[in-house]
Design a protein around this motif. Sequence first.
Motif, PDB file in Angstrom:
ATOM      1  N   VAL A  69       0.864  -1.186   0.000  1.00 45.31           N
ATOM      2  CA  VAL A  69       0.000   0.000   0.000  1.00 45.31           C
ATOM      3  C   VAL A  69       0.899   1.232   0.000  1.00 45.31           C
ATOM      4  O   VAL A  69       1.936   1.257   0.661  1.00 45.31           O
ATOM      5  CB  VAL A  69      -0.909   0.054   1.252  1.00 45.31           C
ATOM      6  CG1 VAL A  69      -1.757   1.325   1.242  1.00 45.31           C
ATOM      7  CG2 VAL A  69      -1.788  -1.190   1.353  1.00 45.31           C
ATOM      8  N   ILE A  70       0.496   2.259  -0.746  1.00 44.28           N
ATOM      9  CA  ILE A  70       1.081   3.591  -0.573  1.00 44.28           C
ATOM     10  C   ILE A  70      -0.029   4.500  -0.051  1.00 44.28           C
ATOM     11  O   ILE A  70      -1.109   4.578  -0.639  1.00 44.28           O
ATOM     12  CB  ILE A  70       1.638   4.168  -1.884  1.00 44.28           C
ATOM     13  CG1 ILE A  70       2.872   3.380  -2.344  1.00 44.28           C
ATOM     14  CG2 ILE A  70       2.025   5.644  -1.699  1.00 44.28           C
ATOM     15  CD1 ILE A  70       3.475   3.883  -3.653  1.00 44.28           C
ATOM     16  N   ALA A  71       0.255   5.169   1.070  1.00 44.52           N
ATOM     17  CA  ALA A  71      -0.699   6.122   1.653  1.00 44.52           C
ATOM     18  C   ALA A  71      -0.202   7.536   1.360  1.00 44.52           C
ATOM     19  O   ALA A  71       0.900   7.920   1.763  1.00 44.52           O
ATOM     20  CB  ALA A  71      -0.815   5.909   3.150  1.00 44.52           C
ATOM     21  N   VAL A  72      -1.023   8.304   0.661  1.00 46.34           N
ATOM     22  CA  VAL A  72      -0.680   9.683   0.301  1.00 46.34           C
ATOM     23  C   VAL A  72      -1.094  10.599   1.450  1.00 46.34           C
ATOM     24  O   VAL A  72      -2.259  10.944   1.612  1.00 46.34           O
ATOM     25  CB  VAL A  72      -1.389  10.105  -1.001  1.00 46.34           C
ATOM     26  CG1 VAL A  72      -1.049  11.552  -1.345  1.00 46.34           C
ATOM     27  CG2 VAL A  72      -1.002   9.173  -2.142  1.00 46.34           C
ATOM     28  N   GLY A  73      -0.131  10.968   2.286  1.00 46.62           N
ATOM     29  CA  GLY A  73      -0.408  11.875   3.393  1.00 46.62           C
ATOM     30  C   GLY A  73      -0.863  11.173   4.648  1.00 46.62           C
ATOM     31  O   GLY A  73      -1.436  10.076   4.614  1.00 46.62           O
ATOM     32  N   ASN A  74      -0.601  11.832   5.770  1.00 46.79           N
ATOM     33  CA  ASN A  74      -1.064  11.360   7.072  1.00 46.79           C
ATOM     34  C   ASN A  74      -1.752  12.518   7.786  1.00 46.79           C
ATOM     35  O   ASN A  74      -1.110  13.521   8.106  1.00 46.79           O
ATOM     36  CB  ASN A  74       0.105  10.866   7.928  1.00 46.79           C
ATOM     37  CG  ASN A  74      -0.341  10.510   9.334  1.00 46.79           C
ATOM     38  OD1 ASN A  74      -1.103   9.561   9.516  1.00 46.79           O
ATOM     39  ND2 ASN A  74       0.108  11.269  10.320  1.00 46.79           N
ATOM     40  N   GLU A  75      -3.064  12.368   8.012  1.00 47.04           N
ATOM     41  CA  GLU A  75      -3.860  13.449   8.617  1.00 47.04           C
ATOM     42  C   GLU A  75      -3.545  14.768   7.914  1.00 47.04           C
ATOM     43  O   GLU A  75      -3.381  15.816   8.543  1.00 47.04           O
ATOM     44  CB  GLU A  75      -3.613  13.517  10.128  1.00 47.04           C
ATOM     45  CG  GLU A  75      -4.151  12.283  10.832  1.00 47.04           C
ATOM     46  CD  GLU A  75      -3.903  12.257  12.335  1.00 47.04           C
ATOM     47  OE1 GLU A  75      -3.138  13.110  12.832  1.00 47.04           O
ATOM     48  OE2 GLU A  75      -4.475  11.381  13.002  1.00 47.04           O
ATOM     49  N   ALA A  76      -3.465  14.676   6.584  1.00 47.78           N
ATOM     50  CA  ALA A  76      -3.067  15.825   5.773  1.00 47.78           C
ATOM     51  C   ALA A  76      -4.242  16.689   5.341  1.00 47.78           C
ATOM     52  O   ALA A  76      -4.037  17.765   4.779  1.00 47.78           O
ATOM     53  CB  ALA A  76      -2.301  15.348   4.531  1.00 47.78           C
ATOM     54  N   MET A  77      -5.469  16.238   5.587  1.00 54.32           N
ATOM     55  CA  MET A  77      -6.637  17.029   5.191  1.00 54.32           C
ATOM     56  C   MET A  77      -7.434  17.557   6.377  1.00 54.32           C
ATOM     57  O   MET A  77      -8.293  18.421   6.193  1.00 54.32           O
ATOM     58  CB  MET A  77      -7.569  16.189   4.308  1.00 54.32           C
ATOM     59  CG  MET A  77      -6.985  15.741   2.985  1.00 54.32           C
ATOM     60  SD  MET A  77      -8.174  14.811   1.956  1.00 54.32           S
ATOM     61  CE  MET A  77      -8.324  13.282   2.896  1.00 54.32           C
ATOM     62  N   VAL A  78      -7.188  17.041   7.559  1.00 52.27           N
ATOM     63  CA  VAL A  78      -8.020  17.415   8.706  1.00 52.27           C
ATOM     64  C   VAL A  78      -7.683  18.840   9.146  1.00 52.27           C
ATOM     65  O   VAL A  78      -6.509  19.227   9.249  1.00 52.27           O
ATOM     66  CB  VAL A  78      -7.843  16.409   9.856  1.00 52.27           C
ATOM     67  CG1 VAL A  78      -6.448  16.457  10.485  1.00 52.27           C
ATOM     68  CG2 VAL A  78      -8.922  16.575  10.907  1.00 52.27           C
ATOM     69  N   LYS A  79      -8.711  19.638   9.408  1.00 53.52           N
ATOM     70  CA  LYS A  79      -8.518  21.078   9.599  1.00 53.52           C
ATOM     71  C   LYS A  79      -7.781  21.424  10.886  1.00 53.52           C
ATOM     72  O   LYS A  79      -7.195  22.507  10.986  1.00 53.52           O
ATOM     73  CB  LYS A  79      -9.880  21.791   9.590  1.00 53.52           C
ATOM     74  CG  LYS A  79     -10.748  21.500   8.365  1.00 53.52           C
ATOM     75  CD  LYS A  79     -10.079  21.864   7.051  1.00 53.52           C
ATOM     76  CE  LYS A  79     -11.034  21.632   5.886  1.00 53.52           C
ATOM     77  NZ  LYS A  79     -10.377  21.821   4.573  1.00 53.52           N
TER      78      LYS A  79
END
Length: 430
Positions: free
Chosen positions: A163-173
Amino acid sequence: MTLKLNAIFILVMSVFVISCNQNKKAEKEMPTRKQVSAKEILGNPEYLAISYGGYRKKSRDSQPSLQELKNDLKILSAMGIKVIRTYNVQVPLPHASNILKAIDELNKEDANFEMYVMLGAWIDCLNAWTGQPVNHDVESPGNAAEIARAVVLANQYPDIVKVIAVGNEAMVKWAESYYVQPNIILKWVNHLQGLKQLDRLPKDLWITSSDDFASWGGGEDFYHVEDLENLVKAVDYISMHCYPYHNTHYNPQFWGVPDSEEQLSDKEKVDAAMKRAVQFSKKQYDSVTNYMKSLGVNKPIHIGETGWATTSKGFYGINGSKATDEYKQGLYYKMMREWTNSNNISCFYFEAFNEQWKDAEHPNGSENHFGLFTIDGKAKYPIWDLVDQGVFEGLTRNGNPITKTYNGDKEALMKQVLVPPALNDIMAHR
């Protein structure tokens, strides 16, 4: 002379035939390493998952050695872990690439060793971590190189990276220091999916982003934007985070002891609160499921992170929600494993070992104490039973054998357990 040459020829041919037969026998005896895909691994309770960082020191400048990583991986394998999650491939931090190298070497040393990786690529916004004003609508110029490095590693270790995960908690405000808008995550997910179509990444490699349940549509309506809808459709599965531990401070209604439980013993109050904490996680999981299905999408949802800290001098300790100790961690860990395993949900439990770099200036900060093991290799209460079973026999961390915290004295542990506050008191102070 001719007889002598014939004898030599016969001798050489005999050696050749014997050698070939021995090679064939060796090939026959050599176990064939089974090939499995992300689709076969995720949601399979035989492939327990965990978030892993091998850092021992207060700074990531001190990288763990290859042998230290291998020792950790053997410990995790002994407890049934077969999938680990990493978080970045940033320069100059070779942690993830060294983990992959360590797994590759362990595979060659022991054909029965089996470990796979959910490889994280760190994504953030313009001016993140620089002290300059951040721009959440524009991405960091370093993101492209981060994705490129992840692609190289996925191709270098296709039998390990699933798996490749793009970002970690990268969208949460609430990630004010670095979050980006969903269109940036969508851009890179589509890029990786495109590489799969072009045979520049393995076809069975799964692509996702790992983020808070709210970022996946399970929270406030302002997250429900068209780019998120398209992202839900673009990923191979949703990797969502849920942390009732943090919500014992930020959203504590589920945590407080209601009037109907005031007559219970202290232990019964704690047990009941932890059951509500697990129900809180289930509710967040269901909220993401409902949002996904509202879009006409039906794909797997797995838990990319959830966990419970064992030390806190802040919001979650004796002067806060009183959520923090090993007994509660033990209840949460076991109940979450039971729920996710029985429902074919992968749970990348956070995390394997304590890491003190996360809050280096505050040794008792909760972020340093989410591990199932202490830094020096003591097994916390959730996995005392594994120590009793002898699964860690002969294994060490930092040169120490794996023993129990509190020397295995549960009575001593229970003296540290705090009872959640009354619900009426919580509501009165909000």
